[in-house]
Scaffold this motif. Structure first.
Motif, PDB file in Angstrom:
ATOM      1  N   GLY A  10     -13.445   0.578  -3.717  1.00 57.24           N
ATOM      2  CA  GLY A  10     -13.917   1.567  -2.956  1.00 57.24           C
ATOM      3  C   GLY A  10     -14.030   2.222  -1.386  1.00 57.24           C
ATOM      4  N   LYS A  11     -13.348   0.623  -1.315  1.00 52.41           N
ATOM      5  CA  LYS A  11     -13.448   1.024   1.174  1.00 52.41           C
ATOM      6  C   LYS A  11     -11.695   1.609   1.014  1.00 52.41           C
ATOM      7  CE  LYS A  11     -13.346  -1.380   5.017  1.00 52.41           C
ATOM      8  NZ  LYS A  11     -13.527  -2.567   5.494  1.00 52.41           N
ATOM      9  N   PRO A  12     -12.200   2.562   1.980  1.00 54.02           N
ATOM     10  CA  PRO A  12     -11.224   3.267   2.353  1.00 54.02           C
ATOM     11  C   PRO A  12     -10.177   2.354   3.079  1.00 54.02           C
ATOM     12  CG  PRO A  12     -12.774   5.158   2.665  1.00 54.02           C
ATOM     13  CD  PRO A  12     -13.635   3.594   2.825  1.00 54.02           C
ATOM     14  N   SER A  13      -8.716   2.537   2.206  1.00 51.41           N
ATOM     15  CA  SER A  13      -7.424   1.531   2.848  1.00 51.41           C
ATOM     16  C   SER A  13      -6.568   2.146   3.417  1.00 51.41           C
ATOM     17  CB  SER A  13      -7.180   0.788   1.758  1.00 51.41           C
ATOM     18  OG  SER A  13      -8.255  -0.343   0.508  1.00 51.41           O
TER      19      SER A  13
ATOM     20  N   LEU B 176       0.624  -0.883   0.352  1.00 52.51           N
ATOM     21  CA  LEU B 176      -0.389   0.178  -0.183  1.00 52.51           C
ATOM     22  C   LEU B 176       0.972   1.180   0.253  1.00 52.51           C
ATOM     23  CD1 LEU B 176      -2.892  -0.951   2.276  1.00 52.51           C
ATOM     24  CD2 LEU B 176      -3.387  -0.807   0.248  1.00 52.51           C
ATOM     25  N   MET B 177       2.114   1.165   0.582  1.00 50.14           N
ATOM     26  CA  MET B 177       2.597   2.404   0.661  1.00 50.14           C
ATOM     27  C   MET B 177       3.884   2.391  -0.493  1.00 50.14           C
ATOM     28  SD  MET B 177       4.636   2.669   4.898  1.00 50.14           S
ATOM     29  CE  MET B 177       4.747   1.145   5.208  1.00 50.14           C
ATOM     30  N   ALA B 178       4.379   1.750  -1.477  1.00 49.99           N
ATOM     31  CA  ALA B 178       4.816   1.492  -2.498  1.00 49.99           C
ATOM     32  C   ALA B 178       3.676   2.159  -2.965  1.00 49.99           C
ATOM     33  CB  ALA B 178       5.383  -0.130  -2.760  1.00 49.99           C
TER      34      ALA B 178
ATOM     35  N   ILE C 129      -6.150   9.031  -0.672  1.00 50.65           N
ATOM     36  CA  ILE C 129      -6.290   7.939  -0.341  1.00 50.65           C
ATOM     37  C   ILE C 129      -6.819   7.126  -1.215  1.00 50.65           C
ATOM     38  CG2 ILE C 129      -9.258   8.987  -0.467  1.00 50.65           C
ATOM     39  CD1 ILE C 129      -9.242   7.999   2.167  1.00 50.65           C
ATOM     40  N   ILE C 130      -6.869   5.512  -1.148  1.00 52.66           N
ATOM     41  CA  ILE C 130      -6.620   4.561  -1.698  1.00 52.66           C
ATOM     42  C   ILE C 130      -7.386   3.805  -1.342  1.00 52.66           C
ATOM     43  CG2 ILE C 130      -5.335   2.257  -1.998  1.00 52.66           C
ATOM     44  CD1 ILE C 130      -2.477   3.752  -1.568  1.00 52.66           C
TER      45      ILE C 130
ATOM     46  N   GLU D 117      -1.747   6.718   6.572  1.00 56.94           N
ATOM     47  CA  GLU D 117      -2.540   6.250   7.891  1.00 56.94           C
ATOM     48  C   GLU D 117      -2.974   5.004   7.490  1.00 56.94           C
ATOM     49  OE1 GLU D 117      -1.392   9.850   8.875  1.00 56.94           O
ATOM     50  OE2 GLU D 117      -3.042   9.370   7.176  1.00 56.94           O
ATOM     51  N   PHE D 118      -2.916   3.462   7.652  1.00 54.78           N
ATOM     52  CA  PHE D 118      -4.014   2.231   7.754  1.00 54.78           C
ATOM     53  C   PHE D 118      -5.592   2.548   8.152  1.00 54.78           C
ATOM     54  CE2 PHE D 118       0.537   1.226   7.806  1.00 54.78           C
ATOM     55  CZ  PHE D 118       0.759   0.538   6.312  1.00 54.78           C
ATOM     56  N   LEU D 119      -5.958   2.450   7.166  1.00 51.20           N
ATOM     57  CA  LEU D 119      -7.242   2.116   7.091  1.00 51.20           C
ATOM     58  C   LEU D 119      -8.801   0.356   7.007  1.00 51.20           C
ATOM     59  CD1 LEU D 119      -8.298   5.466   5.190  1.00 51.20           C
ATOM     60  CD2 LEU D 119      -7.830   5.302   7.882  1.00 51.20           C
ATOM     61  N   SER D 120      -7.995   0.180   6.327  1.00 47.49           N
ATOM     62  CA  SER D 120      -8.267  -1.103   6.529  1.00 47.49           C
ATOM     63  C   SER D 120      -7.239  -1.998   5.503  1.00 47.49           C
ATOM     64  CB  SER D 120      -9.620  -1.428   4.897  1.00 47.49           C
ATOM     65  OG  SER D 120      -9.425  -0.728   4.374  1.00 47.49           O
TER      66      SER D 120
END
Length: 142
Positions: free
Chosen positions: A126-129, A62-64, A121-122, A91-94
């Motif tokens: 469709g769910k914020p991650s 996710l960070m990459a 935001i990633i 910040e990790f969300l899911s």
């Protein structure tokens, strides 16, 4: 910045990528980007290689992707120049699952002579991650 190549087939046909970036194209990705009616967007499809032992996307992946997305979101501001990430927060969300459509959207907050500030935001299906922001510094290519 290395010129982007247009994808000619597959799920991301018509999108762009940077195949000269070996980590983001060959190892972590490939990741893709384009500009649509809502603005810059980056995306890829989650594969097994992106997962952790818990069955969700690895945080490092996710960070990459967020780092790639900084440049995709700011590509119009730094076109023709080389840049490096000098600051990054997230910040990790899911955790997205394998097979999820992963997308990043964001905005350039400010772009000056040497620094460009981006936030985004990633989402996974469709769910914020992951929420992220970063700073790109223009540099001569080595």
């Amino acid at each position: 910045m290395v010129p982007a190549n247009r994808v000619e087939s597959g799920e991301f046909e018509g999108w762009y990528t940077w195949p000269e970036e070996p980590f983001e194209y060959e190892s972590a990705g490939p990741f893709y980007f384009r500009v649509d009616e809502q603005g810059p967007v980056a995306a890829f499809r989650a594969q097994r290689k992106h997962m952790n032992a818990g069955g969700v996307m690895h945080g490092g992946c996710l960070m990459a992707f967020a780092d790639f997305s900084l440049f995709a979101i700011a590509h119009e501001q730094i076109e023709g120049e080389y840049g490096v990430t000098v600051a990054f927060t997230s910040e990790f969300l899911s955790g997205p699952a394998e097979g999820a459509y992963i997308e990043a959207r964001g905005e350039v907050l400010r772009s000056g002579k040497n620094l460009t500030f981006v936030r985004g935001i990633i989402t996974g299906d469709g769910k914020p991650s992951l929420n992220f922001s970063g700073t790109i510094m223009r540099r001569p290519k080595r």
